[in-house]
Design an enzyme around this catalytic site. Structure first.
Site, PDB file in Angstrom:
ATOM      1  N   SER A  57       0.875 -30.658 -10.808  1.00  0.00           N
ATOM      2  CA  SER A  57       1.049 -29.675  -9.581  1.00  0.00           C
ATOM      3  C   SER A  57       2.728 -30.139  -8.968  1.00  0.00           C
ATOM      4  CB  SER A  57       0.189 -30.144  -8.755  1.00  0.00           C
ATOM      5  OG  SER A  57       0.459 -29.380  -7.345  1.00  0.00           O
ATOM      6  N   ALA A  58       2.998 -29.047  -8.304  1.00  0.00           N
ATOM      7  CA  ALA A  58       4.275 -29.258  -7.525  1.00  0.00           C
ATOM      8  C   ALA A  58       4.044 -30.167  -6.390  1.00  0.00           C
ATOM      9  CB  ALA A  58       4.664 -27.947  -6.983  1.00  0.00           C
ATOM     10  N   TYR A  82      -5.971 -35.306  -3.456  1.00  0.00           N
ATOM     11  CA  TYR A  82      -5.983 -34.346  -4.493  1.00  0.00           C
ATOM     12  C   TYR A  82      -4.382 -34.546  -5.096  1.00  0.00           C
ATOM     13  CZ  TYR A  82      -4.048 -30.082  -6.877  1.00  0.00           C
ATOM     14  OH  TYR A  82      -3.362 -29.241  -7.705  1.00  0.00           O
ATOM     15  N   LYS A  86      -2.873 -36.275  -8.800  1.00  0.00           N
ATOM     16  CA  LYS A  86      -2.186 -35.627  -9.595  1.00  0.00           C
ATOM     17  C   LYS A  86      -0.961 -36.553 -10.163  1.00  0.00           C
ATOM     18  CE  LYS A  86      -4.123 -31.937 -10.654  1.00  0.00           C
ATOM     19  NZ  LYS A  86      -4.568 -31.370 -11.755  1.00  0.00           N
ATOM     20  N   ASN A 112       2.376 -22.307  -7.582  1.00  0.00           N
ATOM     21  CA  ASN A 112       1.345 -21.608  -7.018  1.00  0.00           C
ATOM     22  C   ASN A 112       0.722 -20.506  -7.973  1.00  0.00           C
ATOM     23  OD1 ASN A 112       2.421 -22.930  -4.786  1.00  0.00           O
ATOM     24  ND2 ASN A 112       0.797 -22.030  -3.539  1.00  0.00           N
ATOM     25  N   ASN A 132      -7.244 -21.007  -0.302  1.00  0.00           N
ATOM     26  CA  ASN A 132      -5.849 -20.668  -0.884  1.00  0.00           C
ATOM     27  C   ASN A 132      -5.585 -19.230  -0.748  1.00  0.00           C
ATOM     28  OD1 ASN A 132      -6.574 -22.648  -3.550  1.00  0.00           O
ATOM     29  ND2 ASN A 132      -4.870 -23.229  -2.150  1.00  0.00           N
TER      30      ASN A 132
END
Ligand code: UD1
Length: 268
Positions: A57-58, A82, A86, A112, A132
């Site tokens: 993830s970014a 979270y 990652k 996203n 989200n």
């Protein structure tokens, strides 16, 4: 699975992804994300399967100093457990490669993801109130929620609301196919994003326009831990994987709405 089949490669999507829940229940995240990855890697090693594509993830970039974000930017401690899971998994995979150079490892850093597959049969349908943005917008669109809370309009962005690099899930999925086709020994890292940033209000307005619905909203306080703006430089994936996004923000808004309409059997 490994006992019954000869598995050549694994695309590792499994994991928990709710940022706020991870703050409240960190152990669930370390066990559910890092723990299951360790189990998977043990089984892969036992069966001599050394080819893996991992959904990162970014979030591993933290708050970047400059934009757009490139893969060689320094990583910083993510703002939630979270995100930390990652980053930890990325480090574990790097160490595995350092110990055994036969491994083929690709880390895909998602920006996203939104949208739905075109038929509207597969999509995102979180339980309870969505965290989200797009899952929340679609619930407002069908009248299940009254209005959208826009978290802050005083960020240093073009309209004051948070800017993100939204990517259609179908483009994202194709990125995995390309990564699998191109996975060679080593550790390879790619941003999967469009390279374009859209604000919360850009997304709301586009959604309203393409779907001909109203999304009432209220500006509320900033959400803790949110970053003003981030978007990717996806050029490495283009050069090395021959992958680039084909779907735009209109497609993402149309397909997200199509999914929720079909799911709820709403006639429009
Ligand atoms: C977060 C995670 C990311 C993860 C993604 C999807 C971090 C830093 N980011 O991204 O890793 O991949 O979720 O699970 O951990 N917004 C509103 N109202 C809402 C919801 C959101 O205004 O009701 C705004 C946010 O303030 C933000 C933008 O919409 O500016 C996008 O938020 P969201 O969809 O939650 O994704 P991120 O927080 O960017």
């Amino acid at each position: 699975m490994f006992l019954e089949n000869k598995i050549d490669a694994v695309i590792h999507f499994a994991g928990l992804k709710a940022v706020r829940e991870s703050v409240k229940e960190p152990l669930k995240y370390y066990e559910g994300n890092v723990g299951i990855t360790l189990n998977l890697l043990h089984v892969m090693q036992e069966h001599n399967c050394k080819n893996i594509i991992f959904s990162s993830s970014a979030t591993v970039y933290g708050a970047p100093d400059k934009l757009p974000i490139k893969e060689d930017f320094l990583l910083s401690r993510p703002s939630s457990p979270y995100g930390t899971t990652k980053l930890m998994i990325e480090y574990i995979l790097e160490d595995i490669y350092n110990a055994d150079k036969d491994w083929k490892i690709t880390l895909l850093r998602y920006f996203n993801p939104i949208g739905s597959e075109k038929t509207g049969l597969l999509g995102e349908n979180p339980k309870g109130i969505p965290n989200n943005l797009m899952p929340y917008i679609v619930r407002v669109a069908i009248g299940e929620l009254e209005y959208l809370n826009v978290f802050g309009d005083d960020y240093p962005t073009h309209d004051g609301t948070g800017v993100r690099d939204y990517i259609h899930v179908v483009d994202l999925a194709k990125g995995h196919v390309k990564a699998l086709e191109n996975n060679i020994s080593g550790i390879h890292i790619y941003n999967l994003g469009t390279g374009k940033g859209y604000s919360v209000l850009d997304l709301v307005k586009t959604f309203e326009k393409v779907n001909n619905v109203r999304i009432p909203y209220k500006i509320v306080a900033r959400r803790a831990g949110d970053i003003a703006e981030y978007y990717s430089d996806p050029s490495k994936a283009k050069q090395e994987l021959h992958w680039e996004t084909e779907l735009n923000i209109e497609d993402m808004c149309r397909d997200s709405y199509n999914y929720i309409i079909k799911k709820n059997k709403i006639n429009i």
